[in-house]
Design an enzyme around this catalytic site. Structure first.
Site, PDB file in Angstrom:
ATOM      1  CB  ALA A 272      77.234  49.450 -61.513  1.00  0.00           C
TER       2      ALA A 272
ATOM      3  CE1 TYR B  87      70.917  42.739 -64.111  1.00  0.00           C
ATOM      4  CE2 TYR B  87      70.588  40.395 -64.514  1.00  0.00           C
ATOM      5  CZ  TYR B  87      71.160  41.423 -63.788  1.00  0.00           C
ATOM      6  OH  TYR B  87      71.992  41.120 -62.739  1.00  0.00           O
TER       7      TYR B  87
END
Length: 181
Positions: free
Chosen positions: A31, A97
């Site tokens: 993911a 991120y």
């Protein structure tokens, strides 16, 4: 389908898997999402941070926790996390991120240390820039940087490159005809 950021969705996934198979011998945590809007760390929003951390760290962490318990009962299994070069390379316009992938890298170390005594192996792949939808908006920028020497192989990776690495790690399990998802 599963929303890894939603604990109820993860629990439903694990329940469905347990209904379909006697055991999970291989878990591949692949993911990943970038922020919907790339923003300087001084302008990033808590909502973006929470969404990225939820999908990239929280979800795989708790999914692995649930699957690893079954592996512990059997004393065998393999877990692969697909991380990112961003776990150790700073990108100030997508700090959420980078943080999610750096924390995921530590989660790999933690799971590996906890599960190794039980013959459950844990691996991490840290691909570089992979040609996917995630980079589509900045692909031209990356191509220019790569041409200027950003990456030693002078090309972006492809999803097939990552799949080949996952396959190489998983091949021992697959060659023994064990079930995986």
């Amino acid at each position: 389908r599963c929303n890894l950021a939603d604990p109820a969705s993860v629990q439903q996934l694990v329940g469905q898997v347990n209904e379909r198979t006697a055991a999970v011998d291989l878990l591949v945590n692949n993911a990943g999402m970038g922020p919907r809007v790339r923003a300087d760390i001084l302008d990033a929003t808590p909502e973006s941070f929470d969404e990225v951390i939820g999908a990239n760290l929280r979800g795989p962490y708790f999914l692995t926790q649930k699957i690893a318990k079954g592996m512990l009962e059997r004393g065998t299994g393999r877990i692969i996390f697909v991380g990112s070069i961003s776990s150790f390379t700073a990108s100030v316009n997508r700090g959420d991120y980078c943080l999610s992938k750096a924390a995921l890298s530590m989660a790999v170390k933690l799971f590996a240390a906890r599960l190794a005594p039980h013959s459950i192996t844990v691996f991490e792949l840290q691909p570089g820039i992979i040609r996917t939808d995630m980079i589509q908006r900045v692909q031209e920028k990356y191509e220019k940087q790569i041409a200027e020497g950003l990456l030693p192989q002078r090309r972006m990776g492809y999803p097939e490159d990552v799949a080949s690495a996952v396959r190489a790690i998983a091949v021992r399990i697959l060659s023994h005809s064990l079930q995986c998802f």
